[in-house]
Design a protein around this motif. Structure first.
Motif, PDB file in Angstrom:
ATOM      1  N   TYR A 187      41.122  44.923  42.313  1.00 30.88           N
ATOM      2  CA  TYR A 187      40.483  44.240  41.187  1.00 30.88           C
ATOM      3  C   TYR A 187      40.382  42.741  41.455  1.00 30.88           C
ATOM      4  O   TYR A 187      39.323  42.138  41.297  1.00 30.88           O
ATOM      5  CB  TYR A 187      41.259  44.513  39.895  1.00 30.88           C
ATOM      6  N   TYR A 188      41.477  42.137  41.873  1.00 30.89           N
ATOM      7  CA  TYR A 188      41.515  40.703  42.138  1.00 30.89           C
ATOM      8  C   TYR A 188      40.466  40.314  43.187  1.00 30.89           C
ATOM      9  O   TYR A 188      39.738  39.340  43.020  1.00 30.89           O
ATOM     10  CB  TYR A 188      42.919  40.306  42.605  1.00 30.89           C
ATOM     11  N   ASN A 189      40.395  41.096  44.246  1.00 33.03           N
ATOM     12  CA  ASN A 189      39.436  40.800  45.311  1.00 33.03           C
ATOM     13  C   ASN A 189      37.988  40.990  44.876  1.00 33.03           C
ATOM     14  O   ASN A 189      37.088  40.414  45.480  1.00 33.03           O
ATOM     15  CB  ASN A 189      39.730  41.634  46.553  1.00 33.03           C
ATOM     16  N   SER A 190      37.766  41.778  43.831  1.00 35.14           N
ATOM     17  CA  SER A 190      36.402  42.027  43.371  1.00 35.14           C
ATOM     18  C   SER A 190      35.874  40.920  42.452  1.00 35.14           C
ATOM     19  O   SER A 190      34.671  40.852  42.191  1.00 35.14           O
ATOM     20  CB  SER A 190      36.323  43.367  42.631  1.00 35.14           C
ATOM     21  N   LEU A 191      36.765  40.072  41.950  1.00 39.55           N
ATOM     22  CA  LEU A 191      36.361  39.029  41.006  1.00 39.55           C
ATOM     23  C   LEU A 191      35.614  37.906  41.724  1.00 39.55           C
ATOM     24  O   LEU A 191      36.062  37.428  42.762  1.00 39.55           O
ATOM     25  CB  LEU A 191      37.592  38.439  40.311  1.00 39.55           C
ATOM     26  N   SER A 192      34.498  37.482  41.137  1.00 41.73           N
ATOM     27  CA  SER A 192      33.783  36.340  41.711  1.00 41.73           C
ATOM     28  C   SER A 192      34.502  35.043  41.335  1.00 41.73           C
ATOM     29  O   SER A 192      34.533  34.095  42.101  1.00 41.73           O
ATOM     30  CB  SER A 192      32.336  36.316  41.253  1.00 41.73           C
ATOM     31  N   SER A 193      35.063  35.002  40.142  1.00 48.19           N
ATOM     32  CA  SER A 193      35.855  33.855  39.708  1.00 48.19           C
ATOM     33  C   SER A 193      37.221  34.370  39.265  1.00 48.19           C
ATOM     34  O   SER A 193      37.323  35.169  38.331  1.00 48.19           O
ATOM     35  CB  SER A 193      35.176  33.117  38.559  1.00 48.19           C
ATOM     36  N   LYS A 194      38.225  33.912  39.921  1.00 43.16           N
ATOM     37  CA  LYS A 194      39.580  34.394  39.655  1.00 43.16           C
ATOM     38  C   LYS A 194      40.329  33.512  38.643  1.00 43.16           C
ATOM     39  O   LYS A 194      41.414  33.846  38.210  1.00 43.16           O
ATOM     40  CB  LYS A 194      40.350  34.470  40.967  1.00 43.16           C
TER      41      LYS A 194
END
Length: 64
Positions: free
Chosen positions: A45-52
């Motif tokens: 999920y974290y890696n899929s976020l464009s803005s973390k």
């Protein structure tokens, strides 16, 4: 097969309700053996976020 592959193989094609049940029952069990699986899901999920930033802000507030 590594743990990531095993998690994805087990969860492949799960519906959102099935995934919710798996996550909630894992959390409720308080078994440490569930933590790596939840960690793999979090990593994905974290890696899929464009803005973390929003997620990191939320987590930071939970840890205070």
């Amino acid at each position: 097969m590594d743990i990531r592959q095993a998690i994805f193989q087990r969860l492949h094609a799960c519906s959102s309700s099935e995934l919710k049940e798996i996550i909630e029952s894992g959390i409720a069990s308080k078994e440490e053996t569930v933590l790596p699986g939840l960690g793999v899901l979090f990593e994905t999920y974290y890696n899929s976020l464009s803005s973390k930033d929003e997620l990191l802000d939320s987590l930071s507030h939970l840890l205070k």
